[in-house]
Design a protein around this motif. Sequence first.
Motif, short mmCIF file in Angstrom:
data_model
loop_
_atom_site.label_atom_id
_atom_site.label_comp_id
_atom_site.label_asym_id
_atom_site.label_seq_id
_atom_site.Cartn_x
_atom_site.Cartn_y
_atom_site.Cartn_z
N LYS A 25 0.83 -1.20 0.00
CA LYS A 25 0.00 0.00 0.00
C LYS A 25 0.87 1.25 0.00
CE LYS A 25 -3.77 -2.21 2.58
NZ LYS A 25 -4.54 -2.21 3.85
N SER A 26 1.97 1.17 0.71
CA SER A 26 2.82 2.35 0.85
C SER A 26 3.52 2.72 -0.44
CB SER A 26 3.85 2.13 1.96
OG SER A 26 4.50 0.89 1.82
N TRP A 27 3.68 1.78 -1.39
CA TRP A 27 4.32 2.15 -2.65
C TRP A 27 3.52 3.22 -3.37
CZ3 TRP A 27 5.76 -3.48 -4.42
CH2 TRP A 27 7.01 -3.81 -3.87
N ASP A 28 2.22 3.11 -3.36
CA ASP A 28 1.41 4.14 -4.00
C ASP A 28 1.53 5.47 -3.27
OD1 ASP A 28 0.50 2.35 -5.91
OD2 ASP A 28 -1.23 1.74 -4.71
N LEU A 29 1.59 5.40 -1.93
CA LEU A 29 1.67 6.63 -1.15
C LEU A 29 3.03 7.31 -1.28
CD1 LEU A 29 -0.09 5.44 2.15
CD2 LEU A 29 -1.05 6.87 0.35
N LEU A 30 4.07 6.52 -1.40
CA LEU A 30 5.41 7.09 -1.46
C LEU A 30 5.66 7.84 -2.76
CD1 LEU A 30 7.44 4.17 0.10
CD2 LEU A 30 7.37 6.49 0.96
N GLY A 31 5.05 7.35 -3.84
CA GLY A 31 5.21 8.05 -5.11
C GLY A 31 6.65 8.22 -5.52
N GLU A 32 7.08 9.43 -5.61
CA GLU A 32 8.41 9.74 -6.10
C GLU A 32 9.42 9.91 -4.98
OE1 GLU A 32 9.15 9.90 -9.50
OE2 GLU A 32 7.19 8.92 -9.40
N LEU A 33 9.16 9.42 -3.80
CA LEU A 33 10.06 9.63 -2.68
C LEU A 33 11.47 9.14 -2.99
CD1 LEU A 33 10.42 10.57 0.21
CD2 LEU A 33 9.70 8.32 0.99
#
Length: 249
Positions: free
Chosen positions: A234-242
């Motif tokens: 789930k966090s991959w979508d939230l992290l985006g371009e981090l």
Amino acid sequence: MRIDDEPAFVLHARVWRESSLLVEVLGASHGRIGLLARGVQGPKRHVLRAALQPLQYIRLDAVQRGELAQLRAAEALDAAPQLAGEATLAAFYVNELVLRLAPRGDPQPDLFAAYARTRARLGAGEPLGWSLRRFEHELLDALGFGFDCAVDGDGVAIDPAARYRIDPEHGPRRLLSDRGHGDRSDAATGRALLALAAEDDPSSSPKLDADDLAGLRRALRPVLKHHLGGRGLKSWDLLGELGRLAPRG
């Protein structure tokens, strides 16, 4: 089985029924533990409830009964890092990785130490992209999935000027040329792999730039996804371009 005076980091907590919490922690001696914390939602249990928030470092007592251990006591051992914005998302990502990849009841002292270092880096405001790449590599090593970043899968020393894809089972594979290899977006630069092997700090070194860090993120992603069973986070979508963040001093 009794669990006494166990140092642990809280990974996740959610409400269960009216007054309890289901908590996941990473313990120093017992690895990942699922806990049932009963009666923590009342007004007089604020201190205990605060100790069971994600990222908190605690000492706990519990009794293991079946899949979940019954929490008997917990106290905070320090003040959890006060994070905001992208650092909060980075912490969520680190916790989700541990929850998905570390099995319950399997002691993981190296992972515990890696988590402690990453928590300290996040709290100190170190470059997020680099902190996450280091943790990914340390986590894979701790769980037995690691690979040498100083040599490729055939034992040949990494060339800092070359690009490499990372095979989950065999490690880095060199791309021989720009021709005939199609999309190279998931390839890491050799200098990025060598920096990871040496744990160089790009905030004080000119070796890596934003493209190096972004390539390293994209090269590690398929490795992690392989060990996650193909299902993403789930966090991959939230992290985006981090992962594309440029090194900061």
